[in-house]
Structures are given as C-alpha cells and as structure tokens.
Design a protein around this motif. Sequence first.
Motif, short mmCIF file in Angstrom:
data_model
loop_
_atom_site.label_atom_id
_atom_site.label_comp_id
_atom_site.label_asym_id
_atom_site.label_seq_id
_atom_site.Cartn_x
_atom_site.Cartn_y
_atom_site.Cartn_z
N LEU A 15 0.84 -1.19 0.00
CA LEU A 15 0.00 0.00 0.00
C LEU A 15 0.88 1.24 0.00
CD1 LEU A 15 -3.17 0.51 0.29
CD2 LEU A 15 -2.63 1.17 2.64
N SER A 16 0.52 2.22 -0.81
CA SER A 16 1.25 3.48 -0.86
C SER A 16 0.27 4.64 -0.73
CB SER A 16 2.03 3.63 -2.17
OG SER A 16 3.08 2.68 -2.26
N LEU A 17 0.58 5.57 0.16
CA LEU A 17 -0.18 6.79 0.32
C LEU A 17 0.68 7.95 -0.18
CD1 LEU A 17 -1.53 4.78 2.34
CD2 LEU A 17 -2.01 6.74 3.81
N TYR A 38 5.27 -2.25 3.29
CA TYR A 38 5.82 -3.38 2.56
C TYR A 38 5.44 -4.70 3.25
CZ TYR A 38 8.80 -0.10 0.01
OH TYR A 38 9.25 0.91 -0.79
N PRO A 39 5.40 -5.81 2.50
CA PRO A 39 5.12 -7.11 3.11
C PRO A 39 6.26 -7.55 4.02
CG PRO A 39 5.77 -7.37 0.81
CD PRO A 39 5.60 -5.90 1.03
N GLY A 40 5.91 -8.18 5.13
CA GLY A 40 6.92 -8.69 6.05
C GLY A 40 7.73 -7.59 6.72
N GLU A 41 7.13 -6.41 6.90
CA GLU A 41 7.84 -5.29 7.51
C GLU A 41 6.96 -4.66 8.57
OE1 GLU A 41 10.18 -1.40 5.87
OE2 GLU A 41 8.05 -1.51 5.39
N THR A 70 -3.70 10.37 -3.02
CA THR A 70 -3.97 9.10 -3.70
C THR A 70 -3.50 7.92 -2.85
OG1 THR A 70 -1.84 9.16 -4.88
CG2 THR A 70 -3.75 10.13 -5.99
N ILE A 71 -4.21 6.82 -2.98
CA ILE A 71 -3.87 5.57 -2.30
C ILE A 71 -3.79 4.48 -3.36
CG2 ILE A 71 -4.56 3.87 -0.58
CD1 ILE A 71 -6.18 6.08 0.81
N THR A 72 -2.67 3.78 -3.40
CA THR A 72 -2.53 2.68 -4.36
C THR A 72 -2.28 1.38 -3.62
OG1 THR A 72 -0.14 3.13 -4.60
CG2 THR A 72 -1.62 4.16 -6.20
N TYR A 73 -2.95 0.32 -4.07
CA TYR A 73 -2.81 -1.01 -3.49
C TYR A 73 -2.24 -1.93 -4.56
CZ TYR A 73 -4.01 -5.44 -1.28
OH TYR A 73 -3.95 -6.71 -0.73
N ARG A 74 -1.01 -2.40 -4.32
CA ARG A 74 -0.30 -3.24 -5.28
C ARG A 74 -0.28 -2.61 -6.68
NH1 ARG A 74 1.05 -7.72 -2.53
NH2 ARG A 74 -0.35 -8.50 -0.89
N GLY A 75 -0.07 -1.30 -6.70
CA GLY A 75 0.08 -0.58 -7.95
C GLY A 75 -1.18 0.01 -8.54
N ASP A 76 -2.35 -0.37 -8.01
CA ASP A 76 -3.62 0.13 -8.54
C ASP A 76 -4.21 1.16 -7.58
OD1 ASP A 76 -3.56 -1.59 -10.76
OD2 ASP A 76 -4.43 -3.23 -9.57
N GLU A 77 -4.68 2.28 -8.12
CA GLU A 77 -5.27 3.31 -7.28
C GLU A 77 -6.61 2.83 -6.73
OE1 GLU A 77 -6.60 8.03 -7.52
OE2 GLU A 77 -5.08 7.23 -8.91
N VAL A 78 -6.82 3.04 -5.44
CA VAL A 78 -8.03 2.55 -4.78
C VAL A 78 -8.63 3.67 -3.93
CG1 VAL A 78 -7.24 0.15 -4.69
CG2 VAL A 78 -6.71 1.69 -2.78
N SER A 79 -9.83 3.42 -3.44
CA SER A 79 -10.51 4.36 -2.55
C SER A 79 -10.81 3.67 -1.23
CB SER A 79 -11.81 4.84 -3.20
OG SER A 79 -12.57 5.62 -2.29
N GLY A 202 2.13 -6.95 6.29
CA GLY A 202 2.66 -5.62 6.50
C GLY A 202 2.06 -5.06 7.77
N ILE A 203 2.90 -4.62 8.72
CA ILE A 203 2.41 -4.19 10.03
C ILE A 203 2.62 -2.69 10.18
CG2 ILE A 203 2.47 -4.60 12.52
CD1 ILE A 203 1.89 -7.10 10.83
N VAL A 204 1.56 -1.99 10.56
CA VAL A 204 1.66 -0.58 10.92
C VAL A 204 1.48 -0.50 12.43
CG1 VAL A 204 0.71 1.74 10.67
CG2 VAL A 204 0.78 0.18 8.70
N LEU A 205 2.51 -0.07 13.14
CA LEU A 205 2.50 -0.01 14.59
C LEU A 205 2.51 1.46 15.03
CD1 LEU A 205 2.88 -1.19 17.48
CD2 LEU A 205 5.35 -1.20 17.02
N VAL A 206 1.41 1.90 15.63
CA VAL A 206 1.34 3.25 16.18
C VAL A 206 1.67 3.16 17.66
CG1 VAL A 206 -0.13 5.25 16.61
CG2 VAL A 206 -0.41 3.92 14.52
N SER A 207 2.68 3.90 18.10
CA SER A 207 3.13 3.76 19.49
C SER A 207 3.82 5.02 19.97
CB SER A 207 4.10 2.57 19.62
OG SER A 207 4.52 2.41 20.95
N HIS A 208 3.66 5.28 21.28
CA HIS A 208 4.41 6.34 21.95
C HIS A 208 5.67 5.78 22.60
CE1 HIS A 208 0.65 8.78 21.84
NE2 HIS A 208 1.51 9.79 21.85
N ASN A 209 5.77 4.45 22.66
CA ASN A 209 6.85 3.81 23.41
C ASN A 209 8.04 3.54 22.49
OD1 ASN A 209 8.50 1.86 24.79
ND2 ASN A 209 6.79 1.55 26.20
N MET A 210 9.11 4.32 22.66
CA MET A 210 10.27 4.17 21.78
C MET A 210 10.97 2.82 21.97
SD MET A 210 10.44 6.75 19.79
CE MET A 210 8.66 6.68 19.82
#
Length: 274
Positions: A15-17, A38-41, A70-79, A202-210
């Motif tokens: 996914l790309s924003l 990215y996958p596995g990241e 714009t948001i693209t998923y595996r190269g294709d623009e999505v909503s 692909g993991i998105v981790l939102v955290s305040h803990n460094m």
Amino acid sequence: MTEVTPASSDDEPILSLRGISKQFGAINALNDVSLDIYPGEVVAIVGDNGAGKSTLVKVLAGVHPASSGTITYRGDEVSLANPTDARDLGIATVFQDLALCDNLDVVSNLFLGRELGRSALDEVEMEQQTWALLRQLSAKIPSVRTPVAGLSGGQRQTVAIARSLIGNPSIVVLDEPTAALGVAQTAEVLNLIEHLRERGHGIVLVSHNMADVQAVADRVVVLRLGRNNGDFAVADVTYEDIIAAITGATDNAVSRRAGMTGATFTRVKEGLSS
C-alpha cells in the motif's frame, strides 16, 4: 524537516499513500502525508500528541476518507471511503479500545459477525480454527472457551489481533497495542507482532513507546503537526534522532534521558528472548 533515511526494500509496497491530507472544517489534521507499507515489515508511526497518528490510522481503516491525495494497493489506485472498503482490500485495524465482548469467550469474539455454519453454528470448526490461528501466533491463551473478561491485558490484545486475521488480511494496523500493559504482557504482544511479520503481513505499529518501536520495528515514520518529518530505518537511527524529528529540536530534556530509555529497551529485549 529532519533529514530522512528511507528504508530500502526489493519488494513493491503493498500500500502506498501519496499527498494524503485530511481536514475537519478549518483544522488540517493531515497535510501531504506519504507512507509505504511493505510485506513482512513493521513500520512504526510515531509523533507527539496531535501529530496526526490517530487520523492516519482512521484513514487507513476507512473511518475518515482522505480529503485529498492518492492511495494505491499493489500498484492500482483505490478508494478507502468506508471501513468495508478497507476490509475488502485486506487492511485490518485493531484500535486501542480493542472492541471485545467481555461476556463472550475467545471463539465467539474471533468469529463475531462471521460465524460458521448454515442452520446452526459450527462450534467445532470455529474452535479448531481458533486454536490453529493461536498456535500459528504462538499465543498464550489457556482455553479458547475462557470469557474475555477473565484474560490478562496481553491476552486480550492477542485475541483482538487474532480476530483481525480472520480473512487473512495483507496489512494489520495496530493502534497503541502495548498501552497500559506491564513488562511481561508488553513482551508477549511484541512477540506476537514479530510472528505477524514472519507470516508476511505488513504491520503498521502506532506507538508512543520508543523501546517498543526499537524492539520490533524495521522502519520508523515520524509525523509532526500533521506532516511527514522523517522516515528512518531502525538499524540506522538513534533514539535521539527520532526524538529530534518528533519535537523538531536536536537538544531537549527527553533526548538527554536517552540512557534511561536505553535501559528500558534492554529490559524489553530481555523479555522478548525469554
């Protein structure tokens, strides 16, 4: 803006924003934000209160459609106009409140709204799938028939993450998964995040803990005042660099306490290896 060191990858991003902005009336919560997953990241999203982290999570979850960009998923623009769009695309989000039903057991929580069976619930199949998923995650749940109210904070977080994996999403977004957890429970959740990475999510981790960020993240994306202010490979960045990007200052009381945070980081790593 702080000088950035982008992480490199041979894979294409899932996914790309690009240029994502979000306005709430006269308030600009996000301004021209870009992000690659990215996958596995594990990519950590960090920033001070009001930096735009929660808004970005809700854009990814389809709760708040972006005002522009714009948001693209595996190269294709999505909503991502609503949560159904995000779920159908393969984006699962675990919010900080977990949204679990305390009076139901683990199996019922995992399959709530997605129960198996036609004329009657297939309890056996749902229980078998629950155990199989928990084993893949090396989760420490004593019984899948235990009511969620009887589980620890770390176990509840595990149930919420496991539930998000029903449907095999490609991206898992975790909003402050270790908030209010003790050291042992935090280590349990961080181990779980590493298992998700090993599964190729692909993991998105939102955290305040460094310490948590440095323990499991591959890349750190800093938001400041709703804008990108750094994209760092964890292996190449120091705690002070991250704090400088978060605060916009190279020398402050927080950065001078880096030694103490390093000690905390060591304790977390010890918990992960135990």
